[in-house]
Design an enzyme around this catalytic site. Structure first.
Site, mmCIF file in Angstrom:
data_model
loop_
_atom_site.group_PDB
_atom_site.id
_atom_site.type_symbol
_atom_site.label_atom_id
_atom_site.label_comp_id
_atom_site.label_asym_id
_atom_site.label_seq_id
_atom_site.Cartn_x
_atom_site.Cartn_y
_atom_site.Cartn_z
ATOM 1 N N CYS A 35 0.772 -1.069 -0.032
ATOM 2 C CA CYS A 35 0.092 0.088 0.153
ATOM 3 C C CYS A 35 0.744 1.294 -0.032
ATOM 4 C CB CYS A 35 -0.817 -0.023 1.136
ATOM 5 S SG CYS A 35 -2.048 -1.321 0.983
ATOM 6 N N ASP A 37 2.574 2.411 2.721
ATOM 7 C CA ASP A 37 2.400 2.704 4.057
ATOM 8 C C ASP A 37 2.616 1.749 5.147
ATOM 9 O OD1 ASP A 37 2.649 5.908 3.913
ATOM 10 O OD2 ASP A 37 0.753 5.600 2.855
ATOM 11 N N CYS A 61 5.326 8.200 4.032
ATOM 12 C CA CYS A 61 5.659 9.708 3.573
ATOM 13 C C CYS A 61 5.598 10.321 4.916
ATOM 14 C CB CYS A 61 4.395 10.241 2.968
ATOM 15 S SG CYS A 61 2.923 10.198 3.574
ATOM 16 N N CYS A 105 -2.840 8.505 6.953
ATOM 17 C CA CYS A 105 -1.781 8.289 7.653
ATOM 18 C C CYS A 105 -2.226 8.498 9.339
ATOM 19 C CB CYS A 105 -0.564 9.337 7.464
ATOM 20 S SG CYS A 105 -0.008 9.352 6.024
#
Length: 271
Positions: A35, A37, A61, A105
């Site tokens: 994915c 992350d 990120c 996130c």
């Protein structure tokens, strides 16, 4: 180019509590390398249930690093049952906001925390073989999507993509996601219908009670200019009017507050 708050930048450039805990009392993972992350969260818990240490390892990120970093600060010193109450919205608020495209996130941080606490209590996390997968690109189930839509009051396909990544690749699941959105949003109680005058009065009351006092603390303020249906036109003044993060203030504070107290369909427009 996304507009990041100073806190996000600080936690990305100077992440706290990076690493692992060899004798951790709880470990939780979320996301996956496929994915883009992935987060692994380690917790050390004393005999009284207090989290005395937390560390993380993440692949992702800057927003993923920042969300993981601030999450460790949020849980240290808390009883593990209190930590369980932390939501992804609280992670975002602690960072001073995240761009809409990076909200997933904070969701990943919340998932890792949930997984770690379940691990601490030896709770089995089982996935039924009958579980319907909606987004096959990211292996996201219908149940997970329904929970995220309800808990974060998601309204559009873009909201779902930003918060969960579902639908962000091939796009073949867009129709199914929209169907889930429609089913959930149609079940929610209808909002009280206000006349334009009633809407103006109510919005002004919320601005004076909740919004202006907070903005004035930073040398700014806000003025209601006009109301056109659910489109609310406002003007920021003082330091807020000159701030390069004014759009984040409008979206994550002003609009969110008015949605909570007036109408969930409200859209803020700066003039």
């Amino acid at each position: 180019m996304w507009d990041y708050t100073e806190k996000v930048i600080d936690h990305y450039k100077n992440p706290r509590n990076v690493g692992s805990i060899e004798d951790a009392d709880a470990v939780g993972e979320a996301g996956s390398l496929s994915c883009g992350d992935m987060l692994k969260l380690y917790l050390k818990v004393d005999k009284n249930g207090i989290i005395t240490d937390a560390k993380f390892q993440t692949f992702g990120c800057g927003s993923a690093v920042a969300s993981s970093s601030i999450l460790t600060e949020m849980v240290i010193g808390k009883h593990i049952d209190e930590a369980r109450k932390i939501t992804n919205k609280q992670i975002v608020d602690a960072l001073g906001g995240l761009p809409p495209e990076k909200m997933h996130c904070s969701v990943m941080g919340h998932e890792a925390l949930e997984a770690a606490i379940s691990n601490y209590y030896n709770e089995e996390i089982t996935i039924s073989s009958d579980e319907e997968i909606v987004c096959h690109c990211f292996d996201i189930s219908k149940t997970f999507l329904e929970n995220e839509i309800k808990s974060n009051n998601l309204k559009t396909l873009d909201d779902v993509i930003n918060y969960t990544k579902a639908g962000g690749a091939c796009g073949r699941c867009h129709g199914k996601i929209k169907e889930i959105l429609d089913n959930i949003n149609n079940q929610q109680p209808k909002q009280e219908k206000l006349t334009n005058t009633q809407m103006i009065i109510k919005i002004n009351n919320i601005i004076e009670k909740y919004i202006s006092p907070e903005l004035r603390k930073d040398g700014g303020d806000i003025e209601l200019i006009d109301v056109e249906g659910n489109k609310i036109k406002v003007k920021l003044s003082g330091r807020c009017g000159m701030c390069n993060r004014s759009q984040l203030t409008l979206t994550h504070f002003v609009e969110a507050t008015l949605k909570e107290h007036v109408n969930s369909n409200i859209e803020i427009v700066q003039v």
